[in-house]
Design a protein around this motif. Structure first.
Motif, PDB file in Angstrom:
ATOM      1  N   LEU A 137       0.852  -1.192   0.000  1.00 38.06           N
ATOM      2  CA  LEU A 137       0.000   0.000   0.000  1.00 38.06           C
ATOM      3  C   LEU A 137       0.893   1.249   0.000  1.00 38.06           C
ATOM      4  O   LEU A 137       1.887   1.310   0.714  1.00 38.06           O
ATOM      5  CB  LEU A 137      -0.891   0.035   1.258  1.00 38.06           C
ATOM      6  CG  LEU A 137      -1.695   1.307   1.519  1.00 38.06           C
ATOM      7  CD1 LEU A 137      -2.771   1.504   0.440  1.00 38.06           C
ATOM      8  CD2 LEU A 137      -2.351   1.260   2.904  1.00 38.06           C
ATOM      9  N   VAL A 138       0.536   2.227  -0.839  1.00 45.00           N
ATOM     10  CA  VAL A 138       1.184   3.529  -0.833  1.00 45.00           C
ATOM     11  C   VAL A 138       0.097   4.574  -0.592  1.00 45.00           C
ATOM     12  O   VAL A 138      -0.919   4.583  -1.297  1.00 45.00           O
ATOM     13  CB  VAL A 138       1.907   3.840  -2.158  1.00 45.00           C
ATOM     14  CG1 VAL A 138       2.611   5.205  -2.090  1.00 45.00           C
ATOM     15  CG2 VAL A 138       2.930   2.749  -2.492  1.00 45.00           C
ATOM     16  N   GLY A 158      10.549  -0.545  -9.509  1.00 43.18           N
ATOM     17  CA  GLY A 158      10.038  -1.897  -9.230  1.00 43.18           C
ATOM     18  C   GLY A 158       9.461  -2.041  -7.836  1.00 43.18           C
ATOM     19  O   GLY A 158       9.452  -3.134  -7.255  1.00 43.18           O
ATOM     20  N   LEU A 159       8.962  -0.930  -7.295  1.00 37.58           N
ATOM     21  CA  LEU A 159       8.429  -0.970  -5.921  1.00 37.58           C
ATOM     22  C   LEU A 159       6.964  -1.398  -5.866  1.00 37.58           C
ATOM     23  O   LEU A 159       6.408  -1.593  -4.790  1.00 37.58           O
ATOM     24  CB  LEU A 159       8.606   0.400  -5.257  1.00 37.58           C
ATOM     25  CG  LEU A 159      10.053   0.769  -4.933  1.00 37.58           C
ATOM     26  CD1 LEU A 159      10.146   2.212  -4.451  1.00 37.58           C
ATOM     27  CD2 LEU A 159      10.626  -0.172  -3.869  1.00 37.58           C
ATOM     28  N   LEU A 160       6.338  -1.528  -7.050  1.00 38.82           N
ATOM     29  CA  LEU A 160       4.935  -1.953  -7.109  1.00 38.82           C
ATOM     30  C   LEU A 160       4.874  -3.356  -7.705  1.00 38.82           C
ATOM     31  O   LEU A 160       5.561  -3.649  -8.682  1.00 38.82           O
ATOM     32  CB  LEU A 160       4.107  -0.975  -7.952  1.00 38.82           C
ATOM     33  CG  LEU A 160       4.154   0.510  -7.541  1.00 38.82           C
ATOM     34  CD1 LEU A 160       3.312   1.348  -8.503  1.00 38.82           C
ATOM     35  CD2 LEU A 160       3.686   0.689  -6.110  1.00 38.82           C
ATOM     36  N   VAL A 165      -1.587  -1.385  -3.958  1.00 38.30           N
ATOM     37  CA  VAL A 165      -2.636  -0.367  -3.970  1.00 38.30           C
ATOM     38  C   VAL A 165      -2.055   1.016  -3.728  1.00 38.30           C
ATOM     39  O   VAL A 165      -1.293   1.216  -2.783  1.00 38.30           O
ATOM     40  CB  VAL A 165      -3.708  -0.676  -2.899  1.00 38.30           C
ATOM     41  CG1 VAL A 165      -4.664   0.497  -2.706  1.00 38.30           C
ATOM     42  CG2 VAL A 165      -4.473  -1.936  -3.275  1.00 38.30           C
ATOM     43  N   LEU A 166      -2.420   1.971  -4.616  1.00 37.06           N
ATOM     44  CA  LEU A 166      -2.093   3.387  -4.397  1.00 37.06           C
ATOM     45  C   LEU A 166      -3.365   4.033  -3.870  1.00 37.06           C
ATOM     46  O   LEU A 166      -4.429   3.879  -4.470  1.00 37.06           O
ATOM     47  CB  LEU A 166      -1.688   4.076  -5.706  1.00 37.06           C
ATOM     48  CG  LEU A 166      -0.515   3.505  -6.494  1.00 37.06           C
ATOM     49  CD1 LEU A 166      -0.230   4.401  -7.698  1.00 37.06           C
ATOM     50  CD2 LEU A 166       0.732   3.369  -5.644  1.00 37.06           C
ATOM     51  N   LEU A 167      -3.300   4.726  -2.747  1.00 38.53           N
ATOM     52  CA  LEU A 167      -4.440   5.471  -2.226  1.00 38.53           C
ATOM     53  C   LEU A 167      -4.011   6.927  -2.137  1.00 38.53           C
ATOM     54  O   LEU A 167      -3.039   7.255  -1.453  1.00 38.53           O
ATOM     55  CB  LEU A 167      -4.852   4.945  -0.843  1.00 38.53           C
ATOM     56  CG  LEU A 167      -6.166   5.501  -0.288  1.00 38.53           C
ATOM     57  CD1 LEU A 167      -7.355   5.086  -1.157  1.00 38.53           C
ATOM     58  CD2 LEU A 167      -6.368   5.037   1.152  1.00 38.53           C
ATOM     59  N   GLU A 208      -8.661   8.466  -4.248  1.00 38.49           N
ATOM     60  CA  GLU A 208      -8.635   7.579  -5.423  1.00 38.49           C
ATOM     61  C   GLU A 208      -7.828   6.349  -5.061  1.00 38.49           C
ATOM     62  O   GLU A 208      -6.668   6.477  -4.612  1.00 38.49           O
ATOM     63  CB  GLU A 208      -8.011   8.279  -6.633  1.00 38.49           C
ATOM     64  CG  GLU A 208      -8.105   7.482  -7.937  1.00 38.49           C
ATOM     65  CD  GLU A 208      -9.446   7.654  -8.655  1.00 38.49           C
ATOM     66  OE1 GLU A 208     -10.326   8.364  -8.120  1.00 38.49           O
ATOM     67  OE2 GLU A 208      -9.593   7.084  -9.763  1.00 38.49           O
ATOM     68  N   LYS A 209      -8.471   5.170  -5.188  1.00 38.35           N
ATOM     69  CA  LYS A 209      -7.780   3.909  -4.929  1.00 38.35           C
ATOM     70  C   LYS A 209      -7.441   3.269  -6.270  1.00 38.35           C
ATOM     71  O   LYS A 209      -8.342   3.071  -7.095  1.00 38.35           O
ATOM     72  CB  LYS A 209      -8.686   2.965  -4.129  1.00 38.35           C
ATOM     73  CG  LYS A 209      -8.100   1.585  -3.874  1.00 38.35           C
ATOM     74  CD  LYS A 209      -9.123   0.652  -3.255  1.00 38.35           C
ATOM     75  CE  LYS A 209      -8.632  -0.783  -3.185  1.00 38.35           C
ATOM     76  NZ  LYS A 209      -9.723  -1.711  -2.784  1.00 38.35           N
ATOM     77  N   SER A 210      -6.154   3.027  -6.494  1.00 40.26           N
ATOM     78  CA  SER A 210      -5.718   2.475  -7.781  1.00 40.26           C
ATOM     79  C   SER A 210      -4.925   1.197  -7.530  1.00 40.26           C
ATOM     80  O   SER A 210      -3.887   1.238  -6.863  1.00 40.26           O
ATOM     81  CB  SER A 210      -4.854   3.501  -8.520  1.00 40.26           C
ATOM     82  OG  SER A 210      -5.563   4.731  -8.641  1.00 40.26           O
TER      83      SER A 210
END
Ligand code: 719
Ligand code: MG
Length: 214
Positions: A137-138, A158-160, A165-167, A208-210
């Motif tokens: 999660l970020v 390469g951290l994802l 999830v990006l919030l 925004e949740k991506s």
């Protein structure tokens, strides 16, 4: 010398919150911001959305961009399973100093690593310096024009991984138009808007949740 708003916020925490009780720290800050001085914490309304995303994800590794006074740091860290780690980046030393005390008052030092510095410099060093492969999660809540460049940087470093999830806070107010366009148009993300209000006000804002699809 005059105190700063973060220092007055810290004073309210020490006065009204119970040591070792994260929820009382969150409550004390929300009360201070509603009754005394507005401050740019994610706040109680959007905070509930943040809580639901964290509890659903049960993340082992979390990155927060923009600690400020540590309000969302405490909210997130208080919900993490044992051995989970939250790394939070803050480049203003005065804010970092206040945040460290807020995090300590909540008794969450063991779950939180506050790193002083700019995200643009620190993100490329994550894997080697902080022994992190990827983030589950970020939470993006720093300068709004840095959400997109830092997201691209996290991809490049390469951290994802698939499912990360990006919030993002404030996608309406103050707004992050380029970031929003990117995550909503990109085939590499599945995005969802959670409508809410700007902290402590009736102004529209949202998160925004991506989800990164790999
Ligand atoms: O501007 C807002 N947030 C910014 C947060 C900045 C914090 O993050 C730190 N920071 C910034 N860039 C970086 C960075 N990297 C980037 C630079 O290298 N690396 C590390 N730390 C960074 C700052 O030092 C602060 O601690 C905001 C405004 C409103 C607002 C709405 C309506 C209004 F009328 C007024 C205000 C509401 C909100 O919820 C908001 O979050
Ligand atoms: Mg914000």
């Amino acid at each position: 010398t005059q105190s700063t708003r973060p220092q007055r916020l810290l004073g309210a925490v020490k006065k009204n919150a119970t040591r070792g009780d994260p929820r009382s720290v969150v409550k004390a800050i929300d009360q201070f911001c509603r009754q005394k001085e507005w401050a740019m914490n994610v706040g109680d309304e959007k905070g509930c959305i943040l809580d639901s995303v964290v509890s659903e994800l049960n993340p082992a590794t979390v990155l927060e961009l923009g600690t400020y006074c540590g309000y969302s740091t405490v909210r997130i860290a208080s919900m993490l399973p044992p051995h989970a780690k939250l790394i939070t980046l803050e480049f203003n030393p005065d804010y970092a100093a206040v945040a460290r005390q807020v995090i300590a008052w909540a008794g969450l030092e063991d779950k939180v690593q506050l790193v002083e510095g700019a995200s643009g410099d620190l993100i490329p060093k994550m894997s080697e310096q902080f022994e992190v492969e990827t983030f589950d999660l970020v939470f993006l809540d720093h300068w709004k024009d840095r959400y997109l460049p830092d997201t691209k940087l996290m991809e490049e470093c390469g951290l994802l991984k698939k499912g990360s999830v990006l919030l993002a806070d404030n996608v309406i107010c103050p707004g992050t138009p380029e970031y929003l366009e990117y995550v909503r148009a990109s085939p590499r993300y599945e995005s969802q808007y959670f409508r809410s209000h700007l902290e402590y006000t009736k102004v529209e804002d949202g998160l925004e949740k991506s989800v990164f699809l790999g």
